[in-house]
Write a protein that holds these residues in place. Sequence first.
Motif, short mmCIF file in Angstrom:
data_model
loop_
_atom_site.label_atom_id
_atom_site.label_comp_id
_atom_site.label_asym_id
_atom_site.label_seq_id
_atom_site.Cartn_x
_atom_site.Cartn_y
_atom_site.Cartn_z
N ALA A 98 66.90 84.58 75.45
CA ALA A 98 66.45 84.70 74.06
C ALA A 98 66.23 83.32 73.44
O ALA A 98 66.74 82.31 73.92
CB ALA A 98 67.50 85.46 73.24
N ILE A 99 65.43 83.33 72.40
CA ILE A 99 65.23 82.14 71.57
C ILE A 99 65.99 82.40 70.28
O ILE A 99 65.79 83.44 69.64
CB ILE A 99 63.73 81.91 71.29
N ILE A 101 67.28 81.09 66.49
CA ILE A 101 67.04 80.19 65.36
C ILE A 101 68.25 80.25 64.44
O ILE A 101 68.70 81.33 64.07
CB ILE A 101 65.78 80.61 64.57
N ALA A 102 68.76 79.08 64.09
CA ALA A 102 69.88 79.00 63.15
C ALA A 102 69.46 78.16 61.96
O ALA A 102 68.88 77.09 62.12
CB ALA A 102 71.11 78.37 63.82
N VAL A 103 69.72 78.68 60.78
CA VAL A 103 69.48 77.91 59.55
C VAL A 103 70.86 77.62 58.95
O VAL A 103 71.64 78.54 58.70
CB VAL A 103 68.62 78.70 58.54
N SER A 104 71.13 76.34 58.75
CA SER A 104 72.43 75.92 58.24
C SER A 104 72.56 76.22 56.75
O SER A 104 71.69 75.87 55.96
CB SER A 104 72.61 74.42 58.46
N GLU A 105 73.67 76.85 56.40
CA GLU A 105 73.97 77.13 55.00
C GLU A 105 74.36 75.84 54.27
O GLU A 105 74.11 75.69 53.08
CB GLU A 105 75.12 78.14 54.94
N GLU A 106 74.95 74.90 54.99
CA GLU A 106 75.40 73.65 54.37
C GLU A 106 74.27 72.67 54.12
O GLU A 106 74.20 72.05 53.07
CB GLU A 106 76.46 72.99 55.25
N THR A 107 73.39 72.51 55.12
CA THR A 107 72.35 71.47 55.01
C THR A 107 70.94 72.02 54.88
O THR A 107 70.02 71.30 54.50
CB THR A 107 72.37 70.56 56.25
N GLY A 108 70.74 73.28 55.24
CA GLY A 108 69.40 73.85 55.26
C GLY A 108 68.63 73.50 56.52
O GLY A 108 67.51 73.95 56.71
N ALA A 109 69.23 72.72 57.41
CA ALA A 109 68.56 72.31 58.64
C ALA A 109 68.33 73.50 59.55
O ALA A 109 69.16 74.41 59.65
CB ALA A 109 69.37 71.25 59.37
N ILE A 110 67.19 73.49 60.24
CA ILE A 110 66.83 74.55 61.18
C ILE A 110 67.06 74.04 62.59
O ILE A 110 66.65 72.92 62.93
CB ILE A 110 65.37 74.97 60.99
N SER A 111 67.71 74.87 63.42
CA SER A 111 67.94 74.55 64.82
C SER A 111 67.39 75.69 65.67
O SER A 111 67.36 76.84 65.24
CB SER A 111 69.43 74.39 65.10
N VAL A 112 66.99 75.33 66.89
CA VAL A 112 66.51 76.34 67.84
C VAL A 112 67.27 76.16 69.14
O VAL A 112 67.33 75.06 69.69
CB VAL A 112 64.98 76.21 68.08
N ALA A 113 67.85 77.25 69.63
CA ALA A 113 68.58 77.23 70.89
C ALA A 113 67.84 78.06 71.93
O ALA A 113 67.32 79.13 71.61
CB ALA A 113 70.00 77.77 70.70
N HIS A 114 67.82 77.54 73.15
CA HIS A 114 67.18 78.24 74.26
C HIS A 114 67.66 77.59 75.56
O HIS A 114 67.79 76.37 75.63
CB HIS A 114 65.65 78.13 74.14
N ASP A 115 67.93 78.41 76.55
CA ASP A 115 68.27 77.89 77.88
C ASP A 115 69.44 76.89 77.83
O ASP A 115 69.37 75.82 78.42
CB ASP A 115 67.02 77.25 78.50
N SER A 116 70.48 77.24 77.09
CA SER A 116 71.71 76.46 77.00
C SER A 116 71.56 75.10 76.30
O SER A 116 72.38 74.21 76.47
CB SER A 116 72.34 76.25 78.38
N VAL A 117 70.48 74.94 75.54
CA VAL A 117 70.24 73.70 74.80
C VAL A 117 69.91 74.06 73.36
O VAL A 117 69.19 75.02 73.11
CB VAL A 117 69.05 72.91 75.42
N ILE A 118 70.45 73.28 72.44
CA ILE A 118 70.10 73.49 71.03
C ILE A 118 69.42 72.23 70.51
O ILE A 118 69.89 71.12 70.74
CB ILE A 118 71.34 73.86 70.18
#
Length: 149
Positions: A98-99, A101-118
């Motif tokens: 799966a792909i 997507i995490a959006v941080s509640e603290e900073t608003g930063a967007i992260s994407v995790a896939h294949d054991s890497v974020i």
Amino acid sequence: TACRDMSESKTGALIVIRRESDIHSIEEGGIAIDAKISVSLLKNIFFKNAPLHDGAVVINGSRVVAAKCVLPSTQQPVPKSYGMRHRAALGMSEVSDAIIIAVSEETGAISVAHDSVIKRNIDPQRLTQAIRQLMRINTQRQSDNIEQQ
């Protein structure tokens, strides 16, 4: 658009885009939704203190199939700056294709995790491009695996 908007308002979100891996147990652990994806739906699900805002949303194709899903947390050592959303995104990427997507509640930063890497701090304007690139990588891997068989 929903992720960009949630990033701007610092609304935490965790979105799983299902690929080939069987993640039915994750979906079944949440609340069944089965609705067409829309910006309004995603923003309403993750609205602070809304009944479904805790946990992850699982998307399959063009549908939101479940919300309030609990994801496995990574067992990797990660920086202390990683919150539970990022740990869950990374953990889910370790057990599925799966792909996430995490959006941080603290900073608003967007992260994407896939294949054991974020990858953190994804430019909201480039999120679609990043997802499409990961979808192509997965499709290419599947083609390579079929050819090797």
